[in-house]
Design a protein around this motif. Sequence first.
Motif, PDB file in Angstrom:
ATOM      1  N   GLU A  92       0.815  -1.219   0.000  1.00 53.25           N
ATOM      2  CA  GLU A  92       0.000   0.000   0.000  1.00 53.25           C
ATOM      3  C   GLU A  92       0.847   1.267   0.000  1.00 53.25           C
ATOM      4  O   GLU A  92       0.351   2.371   0.230  1.00 53.25           O
ATOM      5  N   GLU A  93       2.126   1.116  -0.280  1.00 53.02           N
ATOM      6  CA  GLU A  93       3.058   2.251  -0.306  1.00 53.02           C
ATOM      7  C   GLU A  93       2.905   3.047  -1.600  1.00 53.02           C
ATOM      8  O   GLU A  93       2.785   2.479  -2.687  1.00 53.02           O
ATOM      9  N   LEU A  94       2.935   4.375  -1.489  1.00 51.69           N
ATOM     10  CA  LEU A  94       2.902   5.247  -2.661  1.00 51.69           C
ATOM     11  C   LEU A  94       4.249   5.196  -3.369  1.00 51.69           C
ATOM     12  O   LEU A  94       5.291   5.456  -2.764  1.00 51.69           O
ATOM     13  N   VAL A  95       4.234   4.852  -4.667  1.00 48.45           N
ATOM     14  CA  VAL A  95       5.484   4.710  -5.407  1.00 48.45           C
ATOM     15  C   VAL A  95       5.638   5.746  -6.523  1.00 48.45           C
ATOM     16  O   VAL A  95       6.730   5.893  -7.079  1.00 48.45           O
ATOM     17  N   TYR A  96       4.567   6.475  -6.838  1.00 46.71           N
ATOM     18  CA  TYR A  96       4.696   7.450  -7.937  1.00 46.71           C
ATOM     19  C   TYR A  96       3.582   8.482  -7.847  1.00 46.71           C
ATOM     20  O   TYR A  96       2.423   8.146  -7.558  1.00 46.71           O
ATOM     21  N   ILE A  97       3.929   9.738  -8.104  1.00 47.04           N
ATOM     22  CA  ILE A  97       2.980  10.825  -8.331  1.00 47.04           C
ATOM     23  C   ILE A  97       3.460  11.611  -9.541  1.00 47.04           C
ATOM     24  O   ILE A  97       4.622  12.025  -9.591  1.00 47.04           O
ATOM     25  N   GLY A  98       2.581  11.828 -10.501  1.00 41.69           N
ATOM     26  CA  GLY A  98       2.961  12.608 -11.677  1.00 41.69           C
ATOM     27  C   GLY A  98       1.960  12.410 -12.798  1.00 41.69           C
ATOM     28  O   GLY A  98       0.945  11.734 -12.655  1.00 41.69           O
ATOM     29  N   GLY A  99       2.259  13.023 -13.933  1.00 39.66           N
ATOM     30  CA  GLY A  99       1.397  12.885 -15.104  1.00 39.66           C
ATOM     31  C   GLY A  99       0.560  14.120 -15.344  1.00 39.66           C
ATOM     32  O   GLY A  99       0.109  14.790 -14.404  1.00 39.66           O
ATOM     33  N   THR A 100       0.346  14.421 -16.611  1.00 38.85           N
ATOM     34  CA  THR A 100      -0.349  15.644 -17.006  1.00 38.85           C
ATOM     35  C   THR A 100      -1.699  15.384 -17.661  1.00 38.85           C
ATOM     36  O   THR A 100      -2.300  16.292 -18.218  1.00 38.85           O
ATOM     37  N   LEU A 101      -2.184  14.146 -17.604  1.00 38.13           N
ATOM     38  CA  LEU A 101      -3.387  13.778 -18.357  1.00 38.13           C
ATOM     39  C   LEU A 101      -4.567  14.693 -18.048  1.00 38.13           C
ATOM     40  O   LEU A 101      -5.312  15.085 -18.954  1.00 38.13           O
ATOM     41  N   THR A 102      -4.774  15.045 -16.791  1.00 37.34           N
ATOM     42  CA  THR A 102      -5.945  15.843 -16.411  1.00 37.34           C
ATOM     43  C   THR A 102      -5.643  17.324 -16.235  1.00 37.34           C
ATOM     44  O   THR A 102      -6.486  18.067 -15.722  1.00 37.34           O
ATOM     45  N   ASN A 103      -4.480  17.773 -16.649  1.00 38.26           N
ATOM     46  CA  ASN A 103      -4.152  19.203 -16.502  1.00 38.26           C
ATOM     47  C   ASN A 103      -5.216  20.133 -17.106  1.00 38.26           C
ATOM     48  O   ASN A 103      -5.570  21.143 -16.497  1.00 38.26           O
ATOM     49  N   PRO A 104      -5.757  19.824 -18.307  1.00 37.90           N
ATOM     50  CA  PRO A 104      -6.773  20.736 -18.879  1.00 37.90           C
ATOM     51  C   PRO A 104      -8.099  20.706 -18.127  1.00 37.90           C
ATOM     52  O   PRO A 104      -8.954  21.555 -18.372  1.00 37.90           O
ATOM     53  N   ASP A 105      -8.290  19.711 -17.238  1.00 38.92           N
ATOM     54  CA  ASP A 105      -9.582  19.533 -16.574  1.00 38.92           C
ATOM     55  C   ASP A 105      -9.539  19.912 -15.096  1.00 38.92           C
ATOM     56  O   ASP A 105     -10.362  19.448 -14.312  1.00 38.92           O
ATOM     57  N   ALA A 106      -8.582  20.758 -14.719  1.00 44.24           N
ATOM     58  CA  ALA A 106      -8.398  21.087 -13.306  1.00 44.24           C
ATOM     59  C   ALA A 106      -9.653  21.716 -12.702  1.00 44.24           C
ATOM     60  O   ALA A 106     -10.121  21.307 -11.633  1.00 44.24           O
ATOM     61  N   VAL A 107     -10.211  22.700 -13.384  1.00 42.88           N
ATOM     62  CA  VAL A 107     -11.388  23.395 -12.837  1.00 42.88           C
ATOM     63  C   VAL A 107     -12.583  22.456 -12.756  1.00 42.88           C
ATOM     64  O   VAL A 107     -13.311  22.431 -11.751  1.00 42.88           O
ATOM     65  N   ILE A 108     -12.777  21.652 -13.800  1.00 40.25           N
ATOM     66  CA  ILE A 108     -13.916  20.729 -13.810  1.00 40.25           C
ATOM     67  C   ILE A 108     -13.783  19.708 -12.695  1.00 40.25           C
ATOM     68  O   ILE A 108     -14.777  19.260 -12.118  1.00 40.25           O
ATOM     69  N   GLY A 109     -12.544  19.324 -12.366  1.00 37.28           N
ATOM     70  CA  GLY A 109     -12.342  18.348 -11.309  1.00 37.28           C
ATOM     71  C   GLY A 109     -12.941  18.785  -9.990  1.00 37.28           C
ATOM     72  O   GLY A 109     -13.578  17.996  -9.275  1.00 37.28           O
ATOM     73  N   TRP A 110     -12.762  20.055  -9.657  1.00 37.60           N
ATOM     74  CA  TRP A 110     -13.307  20.561  -8.393  1.00 37.60           C
ATOM     75  C   TRP A 110     -14.825  20.538  -8.379  1.00 37.60           C
ATOM     76  O   TRP A 110     -15.452  20.437  -7.319  1.00 37.60           O
ATOM     77  N   ARG A 111     -15.446  20.646  -9.546  1.00 36.66           N
ATOM     78  CA  ARG A 111     -16.912  20.657  -9.595  1.00 36.66           C
ATOM     79  C   ARG A 111     -17.527  19.351  -9.106  1.00 36.66           C
ATOM     80  O   ARG A 111     -18.674  19.329  -8.652  1.00 36.66           O
ATOM     81  N   LEU A 112     -16.782  18.253  -9.223  1.00 33.32           N
ATOM     82  CA  LEU A 112     -17.334  16.958  -8.821  1.00 33.32           C
ATOM     83  C   LEU A 112     -17.733  16.929  -7.348  1.00 33.32           C
ATOM     84  O   LEU A 112     -18.598  16.144  -6.953  1.00 33.32           O
TER      85      LEU A 112
END
Length: 385
Positions: A199-219
């Motif tokens: 259950e250890e975190l091994v990676y954080i990164g990626g730009t896939l959702t960069n264009p959807d930042a504002v929409i993400g908060w709407r959820l």
Amino acid sequence: MIFFLVCRTWRTVSQSDLLWQNLTRRIWHRHHLLHPTWHEEYIYRHRTARNFRLRRCIYTTLHFPPNDDNNNEGLSCHRLALSDYLLAAGFSDGSVRLFHLPTRFHLSTFHPHQRNHLGPFSRAVCGLFFSDDRLIFASLDGDIHVASINVPGATRRAHLGDVVTDGVLVDFAGCNQWWIGLYAGLPDRAFHVRNGNTEELVYIGGTLTNPDAVIGWRLLNDLTEHIGRIRIASQDLAVGFTSSKVLVFDLRNQITLREEEVMRRINVGEEEEELVGDINVGAADAYDKALVFVNTRGVANVRHVSSLEEICRFLARGALLGCMNGGYSFISTRGGIRVWELDHGEYLYICRERIGDITAMVADERYLAACGSDNTIHLWDFGAR
């Protein structure tokens, strides 16, 4: 009378259970038996796959008791998961209901640990899956819980989410080896990968959702939008979808292997055009070696996961939600659930049952399950008998 002559060598080989084990693993990726021998397992899998094509199934509905306050009003199902004998349904209040498929009985309900919330839907389940005797589920606020399917109602919080630091967890998937979350709301933090054993975190990164930042908060206030999907297609490959891109991610090496933008032009003025995303995220899915997505014009595209090369395409106008298994695509439209085979894109049939609007659906190599807006869970069992 017709006699079939089989050479002695083939007869000997065909009686080897190792042969049927290898075939079953190669075609359906089964690594454990549900029947006495691998030969019987192969026959069962073959007949079941055929049943999907011929619409041979048993339809039933699953029901569950109301909440402690005897009121399920306002509750909605947003995620479903299947195993050999169990179905799990994740709801907007963070609860997960577990059902026993052979008997169709409701077994137990799991609840997340309580804490302060940011938005009315921050506890809503955004992903869940089975791993051995565990059920892992996550919520939009980033909390991840682990439940033992053998201990009714018992849950453990494996990770305390931080929406301010990580963004909103829009989708969550996993297997025995990996857990992966797809986040939106902050740049360059799309993927959070965890080791499924530690259950250890091994990676954080990626730009896939960069264009959807504002929409993400709407959820956190509105669950009707589909921003992104993440699926583990094979043991080490994950597939991510947003409205504008499909991406294949190597979980072991934490690198992007393939990605493709899927855009269309729209008129925004008399002489101006703008590029916008062309993928219906709710109807996108990946399973084993293939993926499917539907564009806004209703054209479904079936691709190889490893290369993103096209296998086939078919017309699926009015697609709302979709899922797939190793051989078939299931797409919900206003008229019902329609089924296509994935080798050539041949349309097969529409499920006879009219179940109204669907909020979640899932399929595996035996079952198709969907939850309606009235929280009735519909189950089609294609298993050979």
